[in-house]
Design a protein around this motif. Structure first.
Motif, PDB file in Angstrom:
ATOM      1  N   GLU A 305      81.992  52.493  13.627  1.00  0.00           N
ATOM      2  CA  GLU A 305      80.828  53.363  13.507  1.00  0.00           C
ATOM      3  C   GLU A 305      79.643  52.906  14.344  1.00  0.00           C
ATOM      4  OE1 GLU A 305      79.899  53.307   9.371  1.00  0.00           O
ATOM      5  OE2 GLU A 305      81.812  54.200   8.744  1.00  0.00           O
ATOM      6  N   THR A 306      79.611  51.636  14.735  1.00  0.00           N
ATOM      7  CA  THR A 306      78.403  51.042  15.304  1.00  0.00           C
ATOM      8  C   THR A 306      78.569  50.727  16.784  1.00  0.00           C
ATOM      9  OG1 THR A 306      78.077  49.975  13.142  1.00  0.00           O
ATOM     10  CG2 THR A 306      76.674  49.247  14.952  1.00  0.00           C
ATOM     11  N   THR A 307      77.724  51.322  17.618  1.00  0.00           N
ATOM     12  CA  THR A 307      77.728  50.977  19.038  1.00  0.00           C
ATOM     13  C   THR A 307      77.165  49.570  19.215  1.00  0.00           C
ATOM     14  OG1 THR A 307      75.492  51.810  19.448  1.00  0.00           O
ATOM     15  CG2 THR A 307      77.318  53.391  19.642  1.00  0.00           C
ATOM     16  N   PHE A 308      77.451  48.959  20.342  1.00  0.00           N
ATOM     17  CA  PHE A 308      76.926  47.615  20.568  1.00  0.00           C
ATOM     18  C   PHE A 308      75.403  47.636  20.587  1.00  0.00           C
ATOM     19  CE2 PHE A 308      75.604  43.951  23.109  1.00  0.00           C
ATOM     20  CZ  PHE A 308      76.261  42.937  22.419  1.00  0.00           C
ATOM     21  N   GLU A 309      74.820  48.665  21.200  1.00  0.00           N
ATOM     22  CA  GLU A 309      73.370  48.748  21.273  1.00  0.00           C
ATOM     23  C   GLU A 309      72.751  48.831  19.883  1.00  0.00           C
ATOM     24  OE1 GLU A 309      74.841  49.277  25.186  1.00  0.00           O
ATOM     25  OE2 GLU A 309      75.463  50.206  23.302  1.00  0.00           O
ATOM     26  N   GLU A 310      73.368  49.602  18.984  1.00  0.00           N
ATOM     27  CA  GLU A 310      72.856  49.704  17.619  1.00  0.00           C
ATOM     28  C   GLU A 310      73.084  48.401  16.857  1.00  0.00           C
ATOM     29  OE1 GLU A 310      73.554  52.327  13.504  1.00  0.00           O
ATOM     30  OE2 GLU A 310      74.747  52.753  15.306  1.00  0.00           O
ATOM     31  N   GLY A 311      74.261  47.832  17.021  1.00  0.00           N
ATOM     32  CA  GLY A 311      74.576  46.601  16.311  1.00  0.00           C
ATOM     33  C   GLY A 311      73.709  45.437  16.747  1.00  0.00           C
ATOM     34  N   ILE A 312      73.424  45.353  18.040  1.00  0.00           N
ATOM     35  CA  ILE A 312      72.604  44.230  18.513  1.00  0.00           C
ATOM     36  C   ILE A 312      71.169  44.409  18.040  1.00  0.00           C
ATOM     37  CG2 ILE A 312      71.768  45.018  20.770  1.00  0.00           C
ATOM     38  CD1 ILE A 312      73.369  41.616  19.913  1.00  0.00           C
ATOM     39  N   ARG A 313      70.705  45.651  17.920  1.00  0.00           N
ATOM     40  CA  ARG A 313      69.365  45.887  17.382  1.00  0.00           C
ATOM     41  C   ARG A 313      69.287  45.408  15.932  1.00  0.00           C
ATOM     42  NH1 ARG A 313      67.578  49.533  14.121  1.00  0.00           N
ATOM     43  NH2 ARG A 313      69.437  50.856  14.336  1.00  0.00           N
ATOM     44  N   LYS A 314      70.304  45.705  15.134  1.00  0.00           N
ATOM     45  CA  LYS A 314      70.335  45.255  13.743  1.00  0.00           C
ATOM     46  C   LYS A 314      70.405  43.730  13.669  1.00  0.00           C
ATOM     47  CE  LYS A 314      72.592  49.384  11.825  1.00  0.00           C
ATOM     48  NZ  LYS A 314      73.810  49.903  11.127  1.00  0.00           N
ATOM     49  N   THR A 315      71.148  43.140  14.584  1.00  0.00           N
ATOM     50  CA  THR A 315      71.271  41.683  14.607  1.00  0.00           C
ATOM     51  C   THR A 315      69.937  41.039  14.945  1.00  0.00           C
ATOM     52  OG1 THR A 315      73.583  41.891  15.316  1.00  0.00           O
ATOM     53  CG2 THR A 315      72.527  39.752  15.628  1.00  0.00           C
ATOM     54  N   ILE A 316      69.249  41.585  15.926  1.00  0.00           N
ATOM     55  CA  ILE A 316      67.932  41.067  16.318  1.00  0.00           C
ATOM     56  C   ILE A 316      66.961  41.182  15.154  1.00  0.00           C
ATOM     57  CG2 ILE A 316      65.939  41.476  17.817  1.00  0.00           C
ATOM     58  CD1 ILE A 316      68.020  42.391  19.964  1.00  0.00           C
ATOM     59  N   GLU A 317      66.962  42.312  14.464  1.00  0.00           N
ATOM     60  CA  GLU A 317      66.071  42.509  13.319  1.00  0.00           C
ATOM     61  C   GLU A 317      66.361  41.479  12.227  1.00  0.00           C
ATOM     62  OE1 GLU A 317      66.702  46.529  12.153  1.00  0.00           O
ATOM     63  OE2 GLU A 317      65.482  47.380  13.782  1.00  0.00           O
ATOM     64  N   ALA A 318      67.644  41.204  12.001  1.00  0.00           N
ATOM     65  CA  ALA A 318      68.021  40.234  10.968  1.00  0.00           C
ATOM     66  C   ALA A 318      67.567  38.832  11.341  1.00  0.00           C
ATOM     67  CB  ALA A 318      69.528  40.260  10.746  1.00  0.00           C
TER      68      ALA A 318
END
Length: 328
Positions: A305-318
């Motif tokens: 479900e998660t594109t790399f761009e979306e996933g990396i944004r969530k990772t950065i936020e975390a």
């Protein structure tokens, strides 16, 4: 699925399995290493699962309950008769010596094989009908083309050899005990809770500081999968996977490694300079690592479900949240 057991529950993949299960209203018994420094990953998983249920982002109205049991992998057999018979599914993601010199030490990796078989028997004693083990792309060795179970397995490091042996032996033991068995060979994962030594997490943390990094030419063809997607894949396998089947788990998408590096840079600061090509490749560098998820999708209906761009944004936020920073 109503009551599950998860080993390695403080690790990145394990903690996301816990989160996904709690979101689905499944009660989870998390087995963690005593005094684990990574327990914050588990606490975060429980918190995020509760938040998503509260916000109505799941189909359940109340998250599952989490119970934590401290026990090292070499003592799993001591938990027999202590967990009760109320469990139905066992996820084994616990594994010691996943990096450093221990990856190639035969005795240490043999201990991991024994721990996997102990986990199988613990699952049986706890009443589980399904056992899902976390394997690795390292079981394949160096190959070209997309990875699938049909390819020969020729691991070149002790870690991969042990994973391959553990999966095969666990499958035999589950068949003997009458439990459904699946082994998931996981490709490169990233996300909140990732280890600091991985390429993605080290790049995120270094770039957030505005510091310059050096990389190889980064011409590898790679497949990165967001950790929560990986967890959902393993849960889908537990529910719908074909008994005694080995699944390759990845995003199914492949890019040059340098494209992932630039995506991380662009999500943090597009003006940052990254030193692509300033390091040599490691000996026996794997140049092609992508998953064929055809059978995974066909058997379980699962899709990333998660594109790399979306996933990396969530990772950065975390990462920023964990370090108490609101600035890029």
């Amino acid at each position: 699925m109503k009551n599950a057991i998860v080993t390695g529950a403080t690790g990145m993949i394990g903690s996301h399995i816990v989160k996904v299960l709690l979101q689905q209203g499944v009660n989870v018994t998390a087995i963690i290493r005593p005094m684990s420094e990574k327990i914050k990953n588990l606490e975060r998983a429980e918190q995020k699962a509760g938040e998503e249920v509260l916000l109505g982002k799941t189909e359940v109205t109340e998250p599952g309950k989490l119970s934590i049991v401290e026990c090292s992998l070499d003592e799993l057999q001591t938990l027999r008769d202590k967990l009760g018979w109320e469990h139905d599914t066992f996820f084994h993601s616990g594994w010691a010596y996943t990096f450093g010199t221990g990856r190639n030490e035969a005795a240490k990796q043999a201990d991991n094989i024994k721990a996997t078989l102990d986990a199988v028997h613990l699952a049986y004693e706890a009443g589980c009908k399904t056992f899902v083990g976390a394997g690795s792309q390292a079981e394949f060795g160096i190959v070209s083309g997309k990875l699938s179970d049909e390819l020969p397995k020729d691991p070149i490091i002790g870690y991969g050899i042990a994973k391959l042996a553990a999966g095969k032996l666990a499958g035999l033991e589950c068949k003997h005990l009458g439990m459904k068995f699946n082994w998931c060979r996981i490709l490169s994962c990233y996300g909140p809770g990732d280890n600091e030594y991985t390429m993605v997490m080290s790049a995120v943390k270094t770039m957030l500081k505005g510091e310059r990094m050096k990389f190889t030419p980064a011409e590898q063809v790679w497949d990165y999968m967001y950790a929560e997607d990986c967890a959902k894949a393993l849960v889908a396998v537990a529910e719908k996977g074909v008994d005694q089947k080995y699944y390759t788990v990845g995003s199914g998408e492949q890019r040059l490694l340098r494209e992932y590096i630039y995506a991380i840079r662009d999500a943090i600061d597009p003006t940052l300079d990254v030193g692509i090509g300033e390091m040599e490749y490691y000996p026996d560098q794997v140049m092609h690592l992508a998953a064929d998820i055809t059978e995974l999708v066909a058997d379980t209906g699962y899709k990333p479900e998660t594109t790399f761009e979306e996933g990396i944004r969530k990772t950065i936020e975390a990462v920023k949240e964990s370090e108490g920073s609101t600035e890029l």
